[in-house]
Design an enzyme around this catalytic site. Structure first.
Site, mmCIF file in Angstrom:
data_model
loop_
_atom_site.group_PDB
_atom_site.id
_atom_site.type_symbol
_atom_site.label_atom_id
_atom_site.label_comp_id
_atom_site.label_asym_id
_atom_site.label_seq_id
_atom_site.Cartn_x
_atom_site.Cartn_y
_atom_site.Cartn_z
ATOM 1 N N ARG A 129 -9.709 -1.294 -1.943
ATOM 2 C CA ARG A 129 -9.787 -2.130 -0.951
ATOM 3 C C ARG A 129 -9.944 -2.167 0.397
ATOM 4 N NH1 ARG A 129 -5.631 1.669 1.950
ATOM 5 N NH2 ARG A 129 -7.359 1.853 3.551
ATOM 6 N N HIS A 165 -5.589 -0.444 5.047
ATOM 7 C CA HIS A 165 -4.358 -0.947 4.555
ATOM 8 C C HIS A 165 -3.414 -2.255 5.027
ATOM 9 C CE1 HIS A 165 -0.312 -0.607 2.431
ATOM 10 N NE2 HIS A 165 0.004 -0.168 3.779
ATOM 11 N N TYR A 213 -9.412 8.279 7.848
ATOM 12 C CA TYR A 213 -9.109 9.238 6.075
ATOM 13 C C TYR A 213 -10.177 8.438 5.035
ATOM 14 C CZ TYR A 213 -6.745 4.608 5.249
ATOM 15 O OH TYR A 213 -6.306 2.826 5.253
HETATM 16 C C1 LIG Z 1 9.630 3.199 -0.882
HETATM 17 C C2 LIG Z 1 8.968 3.185 -0.580
HETATM 18 N N1 LIG Z 1 7.799 4.414 0.303
HETATM 19 C C3 LIG Z 1 6.503 3.882 1.426
HETATM 20 C C4 LIG Z 1 6.937 2.849 1.843
HETATM 21 C C5 LIG Z 1 5.375 2.569 3.206
HETATM 22 N N2 LIG Z 1 3.894 2.541 2.303
HETATM 23 C C6 LIG Z 1 3.752 0.653 2.148
HETATM 24 S S1 LIG Z 1 2.402 0.450 0.798
HETATM 25 C C7 LIG Z 1 2.272 2.405 0.444
HETATM 26 C C8 LIG Z 1 0.889 2.640 0.002
HETATM 27 C C9 LIG Z 1 1.445 2.300 -1.668
HETATM 28 O O1 LIG Z 1 -0.307 2.012 -1.368
HETATM 29 P P1 LIG Z 1 -0.803 1.365 -3.453
HETATM 30 O O2 LIG Z 1 0.804 1.509 -4.060
HETATM 31 O O3 LIG Z 1 -1.447 2.002 -3.827
HETATM 32 O O4 LIG Z 1 -0.833 -0.130 -3.093
HETATM 33 P P2 LIG Z 1 -1.610 -0.577 -2.473
HETATM 34 O O5 LIG Z 1 -1.269 -0.284 -0.621
HETATM 35 O O6 LIG Z 1 -3.206 0.054 -2.436
HETATM 36 O O7 LIG Z 1 -2.191 -2.232 -2.297
HETATM 37 C C10 LIG Z 1 3.553 3.659 1.202
HETATM 38 C C11 LIG Z 1 3.035 4.644 1.449
HETATM 39 C C12 LIG Z 1 7.343 1.540 1.028
HETATM 40 N N3 LIG Z 1 6.853 0.301 1.559
HETATM 41 N N4 LIG Z 1 7.803 2.174 -0.062
#
Ligand SMILES: Cc1ncc(C[n+]2csc(CCOP(=O)(O)OP(=O)(O)O)c2C)c(N)n1
Ligand SMILES: Cc1ncc(C[n+]2csc(CCOP(=O)(O)OP(=O)(O)O)c2C)c(N)n1
Ligand SMILES: [Mg+2]
Ligand SMILES: [Mg+2]
Lengths: 335, 387, 335, 387
Positions: free
Chosen positions: B280, B284, B293
């Site tokens: 990425r 985010h 970070y």
């Molecule tokens: C159940 C839940 N917990 C927390 C979140 C908050 N949240 C949104 S994106 C994220 C990180 C997701 O990381 P990843 O699965 O690696 O996907 P990426 O964003 O890197 O594409 C978090 C913690 C959420 N959307 N749903």
């Protein structure tokens, strides 16, 4: 017309639903060969095969989430949650997905999922097997929440729930699975969303649903002997609540008693009391009274009689709204 | 005595069954499938090459254009957010190859269940630009009609969609069709119970579903090492699901892996797990500040492995990507960006307040109807009071 | 006394709790280096180290379940749920474990777990980021549920929640994180379980909590200009509800308006209306009125102004309980 | 071209890292650790033998006695249920070796987080009989004080306790002690999200926890094949957790495996997963009817692998289990059963109704206090009415 138990009426309703629409599939733990721990799906897998009646791995989020995908694909999944207290691992899928997908997709995707939940206490079971979680779902927009109290309704309402294009939480009064009654294929046609007036009465309106409906009828009979006329209403639909017959009743009686096994705070009774007060304020002779489980976890079996609303507690509340005596403030009956 | 020798460690990086890793994946680094090196060189891979043998230079150019376009879409959306036209945006910058390579492998009757970052996949499915942005603008709760493009409404609850994909795939199987469901999710998502349950259910039902994990190294501020102690692709085999680990910045390797998984699924072979190792490169979301970070140097390291640059180099080397062609591609991307911007600003910002009640249920609902009519009366009374 | 934002007041309360008791540990997603998406845990990991401020894998059941084990071991875990809508995957652990373990073990095992939940809407966010799930927990026996509305309370109440031996669901009004106010280390000493009367009034009692408290104060100010005297009460504790000051107020005013962002059916307002009607029936001049979110999912940002209770809707309800006008039945203000 | 050769199947039964399986586990069948054969023969296992080298015949007799006793406890409890003294019972019949072998490996400062069937483990922890039964009689919501015996209240919600064990283990690690948390759960439980999340968290935190899965082949009516397509022990390595698969009907193999895992955990090596392959010879609970789903012959097949019989044979062969000794052991078991029955019937059946409000909270709670006093008044008014 055949006489059968409430459990058998559900079984026959499910069988009809499976036969009528091949998009109907059943999902759950132990629903196949075993026929479910309450035998509500008895012989259905034998009859319709393991693709229609599916034993799933042991995971409630998995069951509901898989059902969401099946619904996306045009199926009508019927999920069995083995006991009330096991619905919580599936809570996120129910509340964040099942309930919201129609709204989220602006109607493009339908979620005709029925979630069957044997609920309530009174069977002397161990922890997590006697809970009444219906208020969580009634507070969740996007769901319909219903509960049956007799074999005929069990049969008709489960079929209607499955045919409904919205997700339906179907609460089955597990301690009444063995209650017997006449069942016909064509019910009286009262839609699952409607409350039903079971006994007409002029003094007090008594609203119950699911397992406490027979208790409410007993209370009405006992009160009648004392000359108090009670109108018993079987709520049937907990969300939305069919207020019209309750309003009409309260405008007549001026007094409302509501009963459920779930904890009092924030239960269905709170909504009923609040909404009926809003709608019938000037007709009320007394504050609506709630006779419910306490704000405690469901207790061990040795204490469940203390926890569960019963005939005496219902009559006490009737006396209270009638202004006759008030256990709450210590004014004792003269008898 | 060391206990290590007495327990089944199973935990080394596994190699494919049969044959040495070198035989199968000559181009791979650390047991990862790679067909195009960062410098643009095409490396041979006896195992994967046959799956992309039909891919012409013209096709490669198409993939290149797709990647340029979705990166342009991403840049434009980020700009729209900065300009206040969008409330939020989750950039895909850096993940173009993972999304285009997999998305372009699918048939129109396959069905995608994605997370919130799969704009590239949505593009390959034919999502309209307004539908791509209305969610991010706050106009609607979601964009496209899932059935019109074979892609579900993105899931914001991490991991939830993997179960939906599994259920959909089970439906395909029971319907007797050879359509496949594809679940997209991130590295962070692999920690969620739902994703693991989805693997259990998919394996148990031998459902035709692909678990496509974009390991972009981060879950907001959390590095993948917090979620997984082994390669993410090492998880699935224990569930009985074969897995592949591919260079997610290599569009051809991703295409090949996805085709392999699709083929297995269509032929009744059940689920496959693909870990696409990517990065990425942006925040985010537009609300995030990766400076808090991200280790210094990491971004540069990955920039050197950029998915678009490497395909560009390959195509330049083959004389396919001339300056003229590059200009045409850029023009196409600009045109798309222009069109998207127009679609964005055209989206209603002030819908009728009463639409808040619409589509909660598919049929009549007494409770909501009452709330709606009372709210309508209230709004009307305000008008009255103001008049 | 220092002026700070509500978010900073939480941060300083957490810092104090970490410093005062080394059994206090923080768990959550992105709470370390990032300091949480709202920076409520900013710099705490730097200060107390990664064993006290723990970035967890991305799984809410995992966070809560791990906290249960830590509590068994004598720790006082403080869990951050990143946004309201992400609490549901942890629902089972909260409802079936955290809430029940003290009862289940007959007091042998304490669950001094604090679950921090930024909640509510009004920030233009995407789906699942603006929800108000507090009623689910207020209906769950074994939990305490509180919400703060100003920096001083944020600071004092989070410390008190962490010090409490029972599990506490701590709802933080996310759209008020940037609200400024004076904070002192020694608060006024009002326990977290108590409601606070913010403005005295004689015509209407207006109860709010969390994000809508400032809105309620605005409404009181606006009403005062029209000569209506409103007593605003900040509920602070949603479970148990501190009824005494509300009862006292309603016995004075005879009129109650309750507001929250959560859906109306089965919300905190239902319980308040029902319970106050039970307690103050003969003092009420009108049915308690509820000004709440609708029974819909939280809408997309473009519609959130339509969904959220605001000044005008509060004043409309005040007018209604005052018998002045009734938007519900179409009787318009003469103005 | 077969896709099998191009993807990492990882799915074969894994062998230990280094060395051939034969070197390490001469006694094992199907990659399973076994030290005592069903016929009572002691087989050598260079990898596991050192871990039980200190186990004397006297110790073995102790384990034998434990197993006889817990089987007797189980039979007695089943009888108590049939006689209406218990509301329900979940028999452990057949799983004695898995529970005694692991339970006896623990130190008193270790902490067990179990499911509802671990009566044998509870026995090794020193649970009092009344505390073992009060839950099943419906007298109380649970039995023992967890801190008094180092064993949490059993979890009925499948899998939930695995996370608790992980958290507890993390606490031990942070406290700088070498106590270990042990999570017991079934084969069915492995499908639950919680169990998989527990593995993620345990691996990430390198928590000193043992995941002890009793694969008794059934989850109520569902065979293990519905939950897992591979050996259950194959799952953990993908999470970065080493695993062992042991004959769960072999008390010595279970003891050895548990000691290995405990040792690793105590030395900071993190979590270990143990699959104890066993069989639930009785019904799921006294409410269940296995005739509806158990294939004919299966029970007999497993009866031939009975955990008690085989240790009995070994000890008889060694002349340790003489007729006298056997009688003494049986007397002990009968005495225990007698004591347990007495403790059972002594349990209060009709607690004061007002205790329903006790211990919901640790401190005062205005809402409950009101409900309690109102209920007390109501009860008093009933008395009044009846008098
Ligand atoms: C159940 C839940 N917990 C927390 C979140 C908050 N949240 C949104 S994106 C994220 C990180 C997701 O990381 P990843 O699965 O690696 O996907 P990426 O964003 O890197 O594409 C978090 C913690 C959420 N959307 N749903
Ligand atoms: C969350 C949840 N879902 C369902 C159940 C009902 N249930 C009780 S035991 C059981 C089977 C468990 O099987 P397994 O994990 O193999 O343990 P075993 O009973 O064989 O010891 C089920 C489905 C439950 N207790 N909890
Ligand atoms: Mg990621
Ligand atoms: Mg089992």
């Amino acid at each position: 017309m055949t006489e059968m138990t409430l459990g058998a009426a559900l079984n026959s309703g499910l069988r009809r639903a499976l036969a009528d629409d091949d998009k109907v599939v059943l999902l759950g733990e132990d629903i196949g060969k075993l026929g479910g721990v309450f035998r509500v799906t008895d012989k259905l897998q034998e009859e319709f095969g393991p693709r229609r009646v599916i034993d799933t791995p042991l995971a409630e989020a998995g069951i509901i989430g898989t059902a969401v995908g099946l619904a996306y694909r045009g199926y009508r999944p019927v999920c069995e949650i083995q006991f009330d207290g096991f619905i919580y691992p599936g809570f996120d899928q129910i509340v964040a997905q099942v309930a919201k997908l129609h709204y989220r997709t602006r109607g493009a995707v339908k979620m005709p999922i029925t979630i069957r939940v044997p609920f309530g206490g009174g069977i002397g079971a161990v922890e997590h097997h006697s809970e009444s979680p219906e208020a969580y779902f009634a507070h969740t927009a996007g769901l319909r929440v219903i509960s049956c109290s007799n074999p005929q309704d069990a049969h008709s309402m489960i079929r209607e729930a499955i045919a409904c294009d919205d997700p339906v939480l179907f609460f089955e009064p597990k301690r009444r699975y063995w209650l017997k009654g006449e069942v016909s294929d064509d019910a009286d046609g009262l839609p699952m969303g409607n409350a039903r007036v079971l006994t007409e009465g002029s003094d007090v309106t008594l609203v119950a649903y699911g397992p406490l409906v027979p208790t409410a009828l007993d209370a009405a009979a006992a009160a009648a002997e004392d000359g108090t006329s009670i109108e018993v209403i079987d709520l049937r639909s907990l969300s939305p609540i069919d207020f019209a017959p309750i309003e009409a009743s309260v405008r007549k009686t001026g007094r409302l008693v509501i009963t459920h096994e779930a904890a009092q705070s924030g239960g269905i009774g709170a909504e009923l009391a609040a909404a009926i007060t809003e709608r019938c304020f000037f007709w009320l002779e007394a504050a609506p009274a709630r006779v419910t489980g306490f704000d405690t976890p469901y207790p061990p079996a040795a204490l469940e009689d203390a926890f569960l609303p019963d005939l005496d507690r219902l009559l006490d509340a009737v006396d209270r709204v009638m202004g006759r005596r008030n256990s709450l403030t210590g004014w004792k009956a003269s008898a | 005595m060391s206990d290590v020798s007495t327990t089944h460690e199973h935990t080394r990086t596994s190699s494919p069954a049969g044959g040495s890793p070198e035989d199968l994946h000559p181009g791979q680094l650390e047991d990862i499938v790679q067909l195009i090196c960062p410098d643009g060189a095409r490396t041979a891979s006896p195992g994967f090459d046959p799956w992309v043998a039909d891919v012409t230079d013209e096709d490669l150019l198409g993939l290149y254009e797709d990647m340029i376009v979705v990166r342009r879409i991403d840049t434009e959306a980020t700009a729209l957010q900065r300009q206040g036209e969008l409330a939020l945006w989750a950039p895909l910058l850096g993940q173009e190859a993972a999304q285009i390579g997999s998305g372009r492998a699918l048939r129109s009757d396959d069905f995608v269940f994605s997370s919130y970052r799969e704009h590239g996949v949505a593009y390959t499915r034919g999502a309209r630009f307004g539908d791509l942005l209305s969610f991010w603008r706050g106009t609607t709760a979601s964009g496209w009609d899932p059935y019109s493009i074979g892609m579900a409404t993105p899931a914001v609850i991490i991991g939830a969609q993997t179960l939906h994909a599994t259920g959909y795939a089970l439906g395909c199987k029971h319907d007797g069709v050879d359509s496949v469901a594809v679940a997209y999710f991130g590295d962070g998502a692999t920690s969620q119970g739902d994703v693991n349950e989805a693997m259990v259910f998919a394996a148990s039902f031998q459902a035709p579903v692909i678990f496509f994990c974009q390991n972009n190294q981060w879950a907001i501020s959390e590095p993948v090492g917090l979620q997984a102690q082994r390669h993410i692709s090492d998880r699935a085999p224990g569930f009985g699901i074969p897995s592949m680990r591919v260079d997610g910045n290599d569009v051809l390797a991703v295409l090949a892996a996805t085709r392999i998984a699709l083929d297995r699924a269509r032929r009744g072979g059940g689920p496959t797990f693909i870990e696409a190792v990517t990065y990425r490169m942006g925040p985010h979301t537009t609300s995030d500040d990766p400076k808090r970070y991200r280790p210094t140097g990491e971004l540069d390291e990955w920039a050197a492995k950029d998915p678009i640059t490497r395909l560009g180099r390959l195509l330049e080397g083959r004389g396919v990507l001339t300056e003229d062609v590059a200009t045409r591609v850029q023009q196409k991307a600009d045109a798309v960006a222009y069109e998207m911007r127009a679609a964005c600003v055209a989206l209603e910002r002030h819908p009728d307040p009463l639409t808040v009640f619409d589509q909660v249920y598919s049929g009549p609902h007494s409770g909501l109807e009452r709330q709606k009519s009372q709210y309508a009366a209230y709004l009307a009374s305000l008008d009255g009071a103001q008049s």
